[in-house]
Design a protein around this motif. Structure first.
Motif, short mmCIF file in Angstrom:
data_model
loop_
_atom_site.label_atom_id
_atom_site.label_comp_id
_atom_site.label_asym_id
_atom_site.label_seq_id
_atom_site.Cartn_x
_atom_site.Cartn_y
_atom_site.Cartn_z
N ASP A 242 0.85 -1.20 0.00
CA ASP A 242 0.00 0.00 0.00
C ASP A 242 0.88 1.24 0.00
O ASP A 242 1.71 1.44 0.89
CB ASP A 242 -0.90 -0.01 1.24
N LEU A 243 0.65 2.11 -0.98
CA LEU A 243 1.47 3.30 -1.15
C LEU A 243 0.93 4.53 -0.42
O LEU A 243 1.54 5.59 -0.47
CB LEU A 243 1.60 3.64 -2.64
N MET A 244 -0.20 4.38 0.25
CA MET A 244 -0.80 5.53 0.92
C MET A 244 -1.16 5.20 2.36
O MET A 244 -1.80 4.18 2.64
CB MET A 244 -2.07 5.99 0.20
N ALA A 245 -0.72 6.06 3.29
CA ALA A 245 -1.10 5.91 4.68
C ALA A 245 -2.57 6.30 4.86
O ALA A 245 -3.09 7.13 4.10
CB ALA A 245 -0.23 6.81 5.56
N PRO A 246 -3.27 5.71 5.81
CA PRO A 246 -4.64 6.14 6.07
C PRO A 246 -4.67 7.57 6.58
O PRO A 246 -3.73 8.01 7.25
CB PRO A 246 -5.12 5.15 7.15
N TYR A 247 -5.73 8.29 6.26
CA TYR A 247 -5.83 9.68 6.71
C TYR A 247 -5.85 9.73 8.23
O TYR A 247 -6.50 8.92 8.88
CB TYR A 247 -7.08 10.37 6.15
N ASP A 248 -5.12 10.71 8.78
CA ASP A 248 -5.05 10.84 10.23
C ASP A 248 -4.99 12.32 10.59
O ASP A 248 -4.04 13.02 10.24
CB ASP A 248 -3.80 10.12 10.75
N ASP A 249 -6.02 12.79 11.30
CA ASP A 249 -6.07 14.19 11.71
C ASP A 249 -4.90 14.58 12.61
O ASP A 249 -4.53 15.76 12.69
CB ASP A 249 -7.38 14.48 12.46
N HIS A 250 -4.33 13.60 13.28
CA HIS A 250 -3.27 13.89 14.25
C HIS A 250 -1.86 13.69 13.68
O HIS A 250 -0.88 13.94 14.39
CB HIS A 250 -3.45 13.01 15.49
N ASP A 251 -1.77 13.25 12.45
CA ASP A 251 -0.46 12.95 11.86
C ASP A 251 0.07 14.17 11.11
O ASP A 251 0.36 14.10 9.91
CB ASP A 251 -0.57 11.74 10.94
N ALA A 252 0.20 15.28 11.82
CA ALA A 252 0.61 16.54 11.20
C ALA A 252 2.06 16.88 11.56
O ALA A 252 2.38 18.01 11.90
CB ALA A 252 -0.32 17.67 11.61
N GLY A 253 2.92 15.89 11.46
CA GLY A 253 4.34 16.13 11.68
C GLY A 253 4.97 16.76 10.45
O GLY A 253 4.34 16.90 9.40
N ASN A 254 6.25 17.11 10.58
CA ASN A 254 6.93 17.80 9.48
C ASN A 254 7.74 16.86 8.58
O ASN A 254 8.47 17.31 7.71
CB ASN A 254 7.85 18.90 10.02
N GLY A 255 7.61 15.55 8.80
CA GLY A 255 8.43 14.59 8.07
C GLY A 255 8.22 14.61 6.57
O GLY A 255 9.19 14.53 5.80
N ALA A 256 6.97 14.69 6.13
CA ALA A 256 6.71 14.72 4.68
C ALA A 256 7.18 16.05 4.09
O ALA A 256 7.77 16.09 3.00
CB ALA A 256 5.22 14.51 4.41
N CYS A 257 6.93 17.13 4.81
CA CYS A 257 7.34 18.46 4.35
C CYS A 257 8.85 18.55 4.16
O CYS A 257 9.34 19.26 3.28
CB CYS A 257 6.87 19.50 5.35
N SER A 258 9.60 17.80 4.97
CA SER A 258 11.06 17.87 4.90
C SER A 258 11.62 17.25 3.62
O SER A 258 12.81 17.40 3.34
CB SER A 258 11.68 17.18 6.13
N ARG A 259 10.77 16.59 2.83
CA ARG A 259 11.27 15.91 1.62
C ARG A 259 10.81 16.59 0.32
O ARG A 259 10.90 15.99 -0.75
CB ARG A 259 10.78 14.45 1.61
N ILE A 260 10.35 17.82 0.39
CA ILE A 260 9.74 18.44 -0.79
C ILE A 260 10.74 18.98 -1.80
O ILE A 260 10.39 19.20 -2.96
CB ILE A 260 8.78 19.58 -0.39
N LEU A 261 11.99 19.21 -1.41
CA LEU A 261 12.93 19.89 -2.30
C LEU A 261 13.13 19.20 -3.65
O LEU A 261 13.12 19.88 -4.69
CB LEU A 261 14.27 20.11 -1.60
#
Length: 304
Positions: free
Chosen positions: A120-139
Protein backbone atom coordinates in the motif's frame (compact mmCIF):
# COMPACT_ATOMS: atom_id res chain seq x y z
CA UNK A 1 9.12 28.01 -18.49
CA UNK A 2 10.05 31.39 -17.12
CA UNK A 3 10.58 33.75 -20.06
CA UNK A 4 12.74 36.25 -18.16
CA UNK A 5 16.04 36.08 -20.04
CA UNK A 6 17.87 37.67 -17.11
CA UNK A 7 17.39 34.46 -15.13
CA UNK A 8 20.25 32.40 -16.46
CA UNK A 9 20.91 28.70 -16.07
CA UNK A 10 23.89 29.50 -13.83
CA UNK A 11 21.82 31.67 -11.50
CA UNK A 12 19.15 28.98 -11.27
CA UNK A 13 21.81 26.41 -10.44
CA UNK A 14 23.38 28.70 -7.84
CA UNK A 15 20.06 29.07 -6.01
CA UNK A 16 18.99 25.45 -6.44
CA UNK A 17 22.34 24.24 -5.12
CA UNK A 18 22.12 26.83 -2.36
CA UNK A 19 18.74 25.42 -1.35
CA UNK A 20 20.02 21.82 -1.31
CA UNK A 21 23.35 22.48 0.43
CA UNK A 22 21.63 24.96 2.77
CA UNK A 23 19.19 22.20 3.67
CA UNK A 24 22.01 19.76 4.49
CA UNK A 25 23.98 22.35 6.45
CA UNK A 26 20.90 23.29 8.48
CA UNK A 27 20.32 19.61 9.23
CA UNK A 28 23.94 18.96 10.27
CA UNK A 29 24.12 22.15 12.36
CA UNK A 30 20.79 21.55 14.06
CA UNK A 31 21.31 17.85 14.79
CA UNK A 32 23.59 18.77 17.69
CA UNK A 33 20.74 20.67 19.37
CA UNK A 34 17.77 18.39 18.70
CA UNK A 35 15.38 18.07 21.67
CA UNK A 36 17.18 20.77 23.68
CA UNK A 37 15.54 23.97 24.90
CA UNK A 38 16.96 27.38 24.00
CA UNK A 39 18.03 27.78 27.63
CA UNK A 40 19.88 24.46 27.63
CA UNK A 41 21.58 25.37 24.36
CA UNK A 42 22.71 28.74 25.67
CA UNK A 43 24.05 27.18 28.86
CA UNK A 44 25.90 24.42 27.01
CA UNK A 45 27.10 26.10 23.82
CA UNK A 46 26.43 29.80 24.08
CA UNK A 47 25.51 30.36 20.45
CA UNK A 48 25.90 27.14 18.47
CA UNK A 49 27.22 28.15 15.04
CA UNK A 50 29.57 25.40 13.84
CA UNK A 51 28.85 21.93 12.50
CA UNK A 52 30.35 19.79 15.25
CA UNK A 53 28.29 16.60 15.36
CA UNK A 54 27.38 15.12 18.72
CA UNK A 55 23.91 15.70 20.10
CA UNK A 56 21.64 12.93 21.34
CA UNK A 57 22.49 10.86 18.26
CA UNK A 58 26.24 11.19 18.82
CA UNK A 59 26.83 12.05 15.17
CA UNK A 60 30.35 12.48 13.78
CA UNK A 61 31.12 16.00 12.57
CA UNK A 62 29.49 16.78 9.24
CA UNK A 63 27.00 13.92 9.28
CA UNK A 64 23.32 14.49 8.57
CA UNK A 65 20.09 12.94 9.85
CA UNK A 66 17.11 11.27 8.24
CA UNK A 67 15.87 14.63 6.88
CA UNK A 68 18.75 14.86 4.40
CA UNK A 69 19.14 11.11 3.92
CA UNK A 70 15.51 10.73 2.81
CA UNK A 71 15.77 13.77 0.56
CA UNK A 72 18.85 12.30 -1.11
CA UNK A 73 17.04 8.97 -1.46
CA UNK A 74 13.96 10.62 -2.98
CA UNK A 75 16.13 12.61 -5.39
CA UNK A 76 17.95 9.47 -6.52
CA UNK A 77 14.66 7.64 -7.07
CA UNK A 78 13.46 10.48 -9.31
CA UNK A 79 16.75 10.57 -11.20
CA UNK A 80 16.92 6.82 -11.76
CA UNK A 81 13.26 6.69 -12.87
CA UNK A 82 13.86 9.74 -15.09
CA UNK A 83 10.74 11.28 -13.61
CA UNK A 84 8.13 10.60 -10.99
CA UNK A 85 7.14 7.07 -9.96
CA UNK A 86 5.89 6.70 -6.39
CA UNK A 87 6.52 2.95 -6.42
CA UNK A 88 10.17 3.50 -7.29
CA UNK A 89 10.35 6.04 -4.46
CA UNK A 90 8.79 3.54 -2.06
CA UNK A 91 11.22 0.81 -3.09
CA UNK A 92 14.18 3.17 -2.55
CA UNK A 93 12.89 4.05 0.91
CA UNK A 94 12.71 0.33 1.74
CA UNK A 95 16.37 -0.02 0.77
CA UNK A 96 17.24 3.05 2.85
CA UNK A 97 15.51 1.53 5.88
CA UNK A 98 17.40 -1.75 5.38
CA UNK A 99 20.66 0.15 5.93
CA UNK A 100 19.58 0.92 9.52
CA UNK A 101 19.55 4.73 9.47
CA UNK A 102 20.71 6.50 12.60
CA UNK A 103 17.40 8.28 13.05
CA UNK A 104 13.86 7.68 11.81
CA UNK A 105 10.46 8.94 12.93
CA UNK A 106 7.59 6.68 13.92
CA UNK A 107 5.43 7.91 11.03
CA UNK A 108 8.14 7.22 8.47
CA UNK A 109 8.94 3.81 9.94
CA UNK A 110 5.25 2.93 9.94
CA UNK A 111 4.83 4.05 6.32
CA UNK A 112 7.79 2.10 4.96
CA UNK A 113 6.85 -1.03 6.90
CA UNK A 114 3.25 -0.77 5.68
CA UNK A 115 4.41 -0.64 2.07
CA UNK A 116 6.90 -3.45 2.58
CA UNK A 117 4.24 -5.69 4.13
CA UNK A 118 1.17 -4.81 2.07
CA UNK A 119 2.28 -2.88 -1.01
CA UNK A 120 0.00 0.00 0.00
CA UNK A 121 1.47 3.30 -1.15
CA UNK A 122 -0.80 5.53 0.92
CA UNK A 123 -1.10 5.91 4.68
CA UNK A 124 -4.64 6.14 6.07
CA UNK A 125 -5.83 9.68 6.71
CA UNK A 126 -5.05 10.84 10.23
CA UNK A 127 -6.07 14.19 11.71
CA UNK A 128 -3.27 13.89 14.25
CA UNK A 129 -0.46 12.95 11.86
CA UNK A 130 0.61 16.54 11.20
CA UNK A 131 4.34 16.13 11.68
CA UNK A 132 6.93 17.80 9.48
CA UNK A 133 8.43 14.59 8.07
CA UNK A 134 6.71 14.72 4.68
CA UNK A 135 7.34 18.46 4.35
CA UNK A 136 11.06 17.87 4.90
CA UNK A 137 11.27 15.91 1.62
CA UNK A 138 9.74 18.44 -0.79
CA UNK A 139 12.93 19.89 -2.30
CA UNK A 140 13.51 17.26 -5.03
CA UNK A 141 9.93 17.76 -6.24
CA UNK A 142 10.30 21.54 -6.20
CA UNK A 143 13.42 21.18 -8.36
CA UNK A 144 12.07 18.71 -10.92
CA UNK A 145 8.80 20.68 -11.10
CA UNK A 146 10.49 24.07 -11.22
CA UNK A 147 8.31 25.08 -14.19
CA UNK A 148 5.37 22.71 -13.66
CA UNK A 149 2.77 23.51 -11.00
CA UNK A 150 0.10 20.91 -11.75
CA UNK A 151 2.55 18.01 -11.64
CA UNK A 152 4.13 19.43 -8.51
CA UNK A 153 0.86 19.46 -6.57
CA UNK A 154 -0.11 15.96 -7.69
CA UNK A 155 3.27 14.36 -7.02
CA UNK A 156 3.66 16.21 -3.74
CA UNK A 157 0.47 14.64 -2.42
CA UNK A 158 1.65 11.16 -3.40
CA UNK A 159 4.99 11.79 -1.72
CA UNK A 160 3.40 13.18 1.43
CA UNK A 161 0.76 10.50 1.75
CA UNK A 162 3.27 7.68 1.65
CA UNK A 163 4.08 8.48 5.30
CA UNK A 164 1.91 11.45 6.38
CA UNK A 165 -1.69 11.64 5.17
CA UNK A 166 -2.87 14.89 6.68
CA UNK A 167 -4.40 17.95 5.02
CA UNK A 168 -2.56 20.43 7.26
CA UNK A 169 0.74 18.84 6.31
CA UNK A 170 -0.25 18.87 2.63
CA UNK A 171 -1.13 22.56 2.57
CA UNK A 172 2.02 23.61 4.42
CA UNK A 173 4.21 21.44 2.19
CA UNK A 174 2.64 22.89 -0.94
CA UNK A 175 3.15 26.46 0.26
CA UNK A 176 6.77 25.85 1.19
CA UNK A 177 7.41 24.11 -2.12
CA UNK A 178 5.99 27.00 -4.12
CA UNK A 179 8.03 29.39 -2.01
CA UNK A 180 11.25 27.54 -2.88
CA UNK A 181 10.34 27.51 -6.57
CA UNK A 182 9.67 31.27 -6.58
CA UNK A 183 12.90 32.02 -4.73
CA UNK A 184 15.01 29.89 -7.07
CA UNK A 185 13.41 31.65 -10.04
CA UNK A 186 14.11 35.00 -8.32
CA UNK A 187 10.40 35.82 -8.12
CA UNK A 188 10.64 37.60 -4.78
CA UNK A 189 7.30 39.40 -5.05
CA UNK A 190 5.49 36.16 -5.90
CA UNK A 191 7.17 34.47 -2.95
CA UNK A 192 5.90 37.11 -0.54
CA UNK A 193 2.44 36.96 -2.10
CA UNK A 194 2.41 33.19 -1.62
CA UNK A 195 3.21 33.56 2.09
CA UNK A 196 0.58 36.28 2.61
CA UNK A 197 -2.04 34.26 0.76
CA UNK A 198 -1.23 31.16 2.78
CA UNK A 199 -1.46 32.94 6.14
CA UNK A 200 -4.76 34.55 5.14
CA UNK A 201 -6.24 31.12 4.33
CA UNK A 202 -4.47 29.30 7.20
CA UNK A 203 -4.30 31.80 10.10
CA UNK A 204 -3.09 29.13 12.52
CA UNK A 205 0.30 29.42 10.76
CA UNK A 206 0.65 33.16 11.50
CA UNK A 207 4.23 33.81 12.61
CA UNK A 208 4.14 37.47 13.68
CA UNK A 209 4.33 37.80 16.61
CA UNK A 210 6.38 34.61 16.73
CA UNK A 211 4.97 32.10 19.27
CA UNK A 212 8.47 30.75 19.96
CA UNK A 213 7.88 27.02 19.51
CA UNK A 214 10.20 24.91 17.33
CA UNK A 215 8.94 21.35 17.16
CA UNK A 216 8.08 18.58 14.73
CA UNK A 217 4.44 19.75 14.59
CA UNK A 218 3.97 21.26 11.15
CA UNK A 219 2.48 24.52 12.47
CA UNK A 220 5.42 25.12 14.83
CA UNK A 221 7.86 24.21 12.07
CA UNK A 222 6.42 26.61 9.50
CA UNK A 223 6.08 29.45 11.99
CA UNK A 224 9.71 29.09 13.04
CA UNK A 225 11.05 28.82 9.50
CA UNK A 226 9.08 31.81 8.22
CA UNK A 227 9.85 33.93 11.29
CA UNK A 228 13.62 33.60 10.96
CA UNK A 229 13.48 33.78 7.18
CA UNK A 230 11.81 37.19 7.50
CA UNK A 231 13.73 38.59 10.46
CA UNK A 232 17.28 37.88 9.26
CA UNK A 233 19.23 39.23 6.31
CA UNK A 234 21.76 36.47 5.70
CA UNK A 235 21.77 32.72 5.26
CA UNK A 236 24.06 32.17 8.22
CA UNK A 237 21.88 34.19 10.59
CA UNK A 238 18.71 32.53 9.35
CA UNK A 239 19.98 29.00 9.93
CA UNK A 240 21.89 29.74 13.13
CA UNK A 241 19.00 31.51 14.85
CA UNK A 242 16.58 28.79 13.75
CA UNK A 243 18.58 25.86 15.13
CA UNK A 244 19.35 27.65 18.39
CA UNK A 245 15.63 27.45 19.16
CA UNK A 246 16.24 23.73 19.75
CA UNK A 247 13.32 21.33 19.58
CA UNK A 248 13.26 19.62 16.20
CA UNK A 249 16.36 21.64 15.35
CA UNK A 250 17.68 19.39 12.57
CA UNK A 251 14.53 19.33 10.42
CA UNK A 252 13.46 22.91 11.12
CA UNK A 253 17.03 24.06 10.52
CA UNK A 254 17.14 22.13 7.25
CA UNK A 255 13.97 23.78 5.98
CA UNK A 256 15.21 27.23 7.01
CA UNK A 257 18.45 26.48 5.16
CA UNK A 258 16.49 25.42 2.10
CA UNK A 259 14.65 28.76 1.94
CA UNK A 260 17.70 30.86 2.77
CA UNK A 261 19.80 28.98 0.22
CA UNK A 262 17.18 29.50 -2.47
CA UNK A 263 17.08 33.21 -1.67
CA UNK A 264 20.77 34.01 -1.18
CA UNK A 265 22.42 31.33 -3.32
CA UNK A 266 25.18 28.83 -2.61
CA UNK A 267 27.79 31.59 -2.34
CA UNK A 268 26.15 32.76 0.89
CA UNK A 269 26.82 29.48 2.71
CA UNK A 270 29.76 29.98 5.11
CA UNK A 271 32.89 28.32 3.77
CA UNK A 272 33.53 26.70 7.15
CA UNK A 273 30.16 24.93 6.99
CA UNK A 274 30.91 23.56 3.53
CA UNK A 275 34.26 22.29 4.82
CA UNK A 276 32.64 20.79 7.93
CA UNK A 277 29.86 19.03 5.98
CA UNK A 278 30.49 15.40 4.97
CA UNK A 279 32.22 15.72 1.54
CA UNK A 280 30.40 12.68 0.15
CA UNK A 281 27.08 14.34 0.93
CA UNK A 282 28.23 17.58 -0.70
CA UNK A 283 29.32 15.84 -3.91
CA UNK A 284 26.11 13.84 -4.19
CA UNK A 285 24.04 17.00 -3.69
CA UNK A 286 25.94 18.77 -6.48
CA UNK A 287 25.39 15.88 -8.89
CA UNK A 288 21.73 15.49 -8.00
CA UNK A 289 21.04 19.21 -8.34
CA UNK A 290 22.47 19.29 -11.85
CA UNK A 291 20.44 16.25 -12.92
CA UNK A 292 17.18 17.40 -11.32
CA UNK A 293 17.40 20.76 -13.08
CA UNK A 294 18.02 18.96 -16.39
CA UNK A 295 14.96 16.83 -15.77
CA UNK A 296 12.98 20.00 -14.98
CA UNK A 297 13.94 21.40 -18.40
CA UNK A 298 12.96 18.13 -20.06
CA UNK A 299 9.60 18.07 -18.29
CA UNK A 300 8.93 21.67 -19.30
CA UNK A 301 9.67 20.89 -22.95
CA UNK A 302 7.35 17.89 -22.87
CA UNK A 303 4.57 19.89 -21.20
CA UNK A 304 4.93 23.52 -22.38
Amino acid sequence: MNSDTTITASSLYERALGAYLGFACGDALGATLEFMTPEQIHETYGLHKDITGGGWLGLPQGHVTDATEMTLTLSQAIIDAQGWDIKVVADYFVVWLSKHPTDISEAVLRGIRRYKNTGDLMAPYDDHDAGNGACSRILPLALICLYQDEAFESWLCEQNHFTHHNSLSDRASQMLGYLVKHLIRQETDLAEEKIAEFIEKEPQFAFSPYPGHSSGYIVDTIQTVLHFFHTTDSLEDCITKTVNMGGDANTVGALAGMLAGAKYGVGAIPERWLKQLDPDISELIKKQTTTLLSLAEKLAEQNP
